[in-house]
Motif scaffolding. Structure first.
Motif, PDB file in Angstrom:
ATOM      1  N   ALA A  87       0.845  -1.204   0.000  1.00  0.00           N
ATOM      2  CA  ALA A  87       0.000   0.000   0.000  1.00  0.00           C
ATOM      3  C   ALA A  87       0.873   1.245   0.000  1.00  0.00           C
ATOM      4  O   ALA A  87       0.595   2.230  -0.695  1.00  0.00           O
ATOM      5  CB  ALA A  87      -0.922  -0.015   1.220  1.00  0.00           C
ATOM      6  N   ARG A  88       1.960   1.206   0.776  1.00  0.00           N
ATOM      7  CA  ARG A  88       2.892   2.354   0.815  1.00  0.00           C
ATOM      8  C   ARG A  88       3.509   2.575  -0.558  1.00  0.00           C
ATOM      9  O   ARG A  88       3.606   3.693  -1.045  1.00  0.00           O
ATOM     10  CB  ARG A  88       3.985   2.101   1.847  1.00  0.00           C
ATOM     11  N   GLU A  89       3.944   1.472  -1.181  1.00  0.00           N
ATOM     12  CA  GLU A  89       4.562   1.582  -2.522  1.00  0.00           C
ATOM     13  C   GLU A  89       3.575   2.145  -3.531  1.00  0.00           C
ATOM     14  O   GLU A  89       3.916   2.973  -4.359  1.00  0.00           O
ATOM     15  CB  GLU A  89       5.061   0.216  -3.007  1.00  0.00           C
ATOM     16  N   ALA A  90       2.305   1.686  -3.451  1.00  0.00           N
ATOM     17  CA  ALA A  90       1.283   2.162  -4.384  1.00  0.00           C
ATOM     18  C   ALA A  90       1.036   3.652  -4.161  1.00  0.00           C
ATOM     19  O   ALA A  90       0.897   4.419  -5.128  1.00  0.00           O
ATOM     20  CB  ALA A  90      -0.003   1.366  -4.195  1.00  0.00           C
ATOM     21  N   ALA A  91       1.003   4.073  -2.898  1.00  0.00           N
ATOM     22  CA  ALA A  91       0.769   5.488  -2.601  1.00  0.00           C
ATOM     23  C   ALA A  91       1.930   6.331  -3.120  1.00  0.00           C
ATOM     24  O   ALA A  91       1.733   7.405  -3.702  1.00  0.00           O
ATOM     25  CB  ALA A  91       0.598   5.677  -1.087  1.00  0.00           C
ATOM     26  N   ASP A  94       1.649   6.639  -6.817  1.00  0.00           N
ATOM     27  CA  ASP A  94       0.572   7.592  -7.143  1.00  0.00           C
ATOM     28  C   ASP A  94       1.075   9.019  -7.034  1.00  0.00           C
ATOM     29  O   ASP A  94       0.859   9.843  -7.918  1.00  0.00           O
ATOM     30  CB  ASP A  94      -0.583   7.426  -6.145  1.00  0.00           C
ATOM     31  N   THR A  95       1.769   9.302  -5.925  1.00  0.00           N
ATOM     32  CA  THR A  95       2.290  10.650  -5.697  1.00  0.00           C
ATOM     33  C   THR A  95       3.258  11.029  -6.809  1.00  0.00           C
ATOM     34  O   THR A  95       3.196  12.125  -7.357  1.00  0.00           O
ATOM     35  CB  THR A  95       3.022  10.716  -4.330  1.00  0.00           C
ATOM     36  N   ALA A  96       4.153  10.081  -7.152  1.00  0.00           N
ATOM     37  CA  ALA A  96       5.141  10.363  -8.201  1.00  0.00           C
ATOM     38  C   ALA A  96       4.436  10.640  -9.525  1.00  0.00           C
ATOM     39  O   ALA A  96       4.822  11.550 -10.268  1.00  0.00           O
ATOM     40  CB  ALA A  96       6.098   9.184  -8.342  1.00  0.00           C
ATOM     41  N   ARG A  97       3.378   9.859  -9.806  1.00  0.00           N
ATOM     42  CA  ARG A  97       2.634  10.059 -11.061  1.00  0.00           C
ATOM     43  C   ARG A  97       1.971  11.434 -11.081  1.00  0.00           C
ATOM     44  O   ARG A  97       2.040  12.154 -12.070  1.00  0.00           O
ATOM     45  CB  ARG A  97       1.567   8.964 -11.195  1.00  0.00           C
ATOM     46  N   GLN A  98       1.356  11.818  -9.933  1.00  0.00           N
ATOM     47  CA  GLN A  98       0.670  13.107  -9.870  1.00  0.00           C
ATOM     48  C   GLN A  98       1.664  14.267 -10.040  1.00  0.00           C
ATOM     49  O   GLN A  98       1.360  15.286 -10.652  1.00  0.00           O
ATOM     50  CB  GLN A  98      -0.081  13.257  -8.544  1.00  0.00           C
TER      51      GLN A  98
END
Ligand code: ATP
Ligand code: MG
Length: 101
Positions: A87-91, A94-98
């Motif tokens: 979940a941490r990796e996915a978050a 996501d942040t990096a993508r945004q």
């Protein structure tokens, strides 16, 4: 491809080859489950971590769950660690993508 891991993993070429084949299959969308069995101290964790290291460098999300030798450990503790980490990796992804958008 395995570089330093191959040096640290003396005598484990065959086993590492099997694990890397399974990793490649997984990266192609054909996941495998591998059980490492062996006497205490034989090198199961070292082999698993070396495979995980390659997986991480290949861009896969990786996580480890470790059982606690403690009757008071929370239920499903290894899975809790794994899902928290993923979940941490996915978050983070996501942040990096945004930030790129
Ligand atoms: N192929 C290898 N070549 C050299 N040293 C190794 C190798 N595999 C493991 N070791 C070393 O042997 C020790 C025990 O390895 P490891 O902890 O991976 O064993 P294990 O099978 O997971 O043990 P346990 O059954 O206690 O969980 C470590 O110090 C590790 O660095
Ligand atoms: Mg171990």
């Amino acid at each position: 491809m395995v570089g330093e891991d191959a040096v640290a993993l003396a005598g484990r070429d065959r086993e590492l080859g099997v694990l890397l084949d399974c990793l490649l299959a997984g990266l192609r969308g054909d996941p495998r489950i591998v059980l490492l069995l062996g006497a205490p101290g034989i090198g199961k964790t070292t082999l698993a971590r070396a495979t995980l290291d390659v997986a991480g460098r290949s861009g896969a999300a990786t996580a480890i769950g470790v059982s606690a030798d403690d009757s008071g450990a929370p239920p499903y503790w290894p899975w809790t660690q794994i899902f928290r980490r993923l979940a941490r990796e996915a978050a983070l992804a996501d942040t990096a993508r945004q930030e790129q958008e």
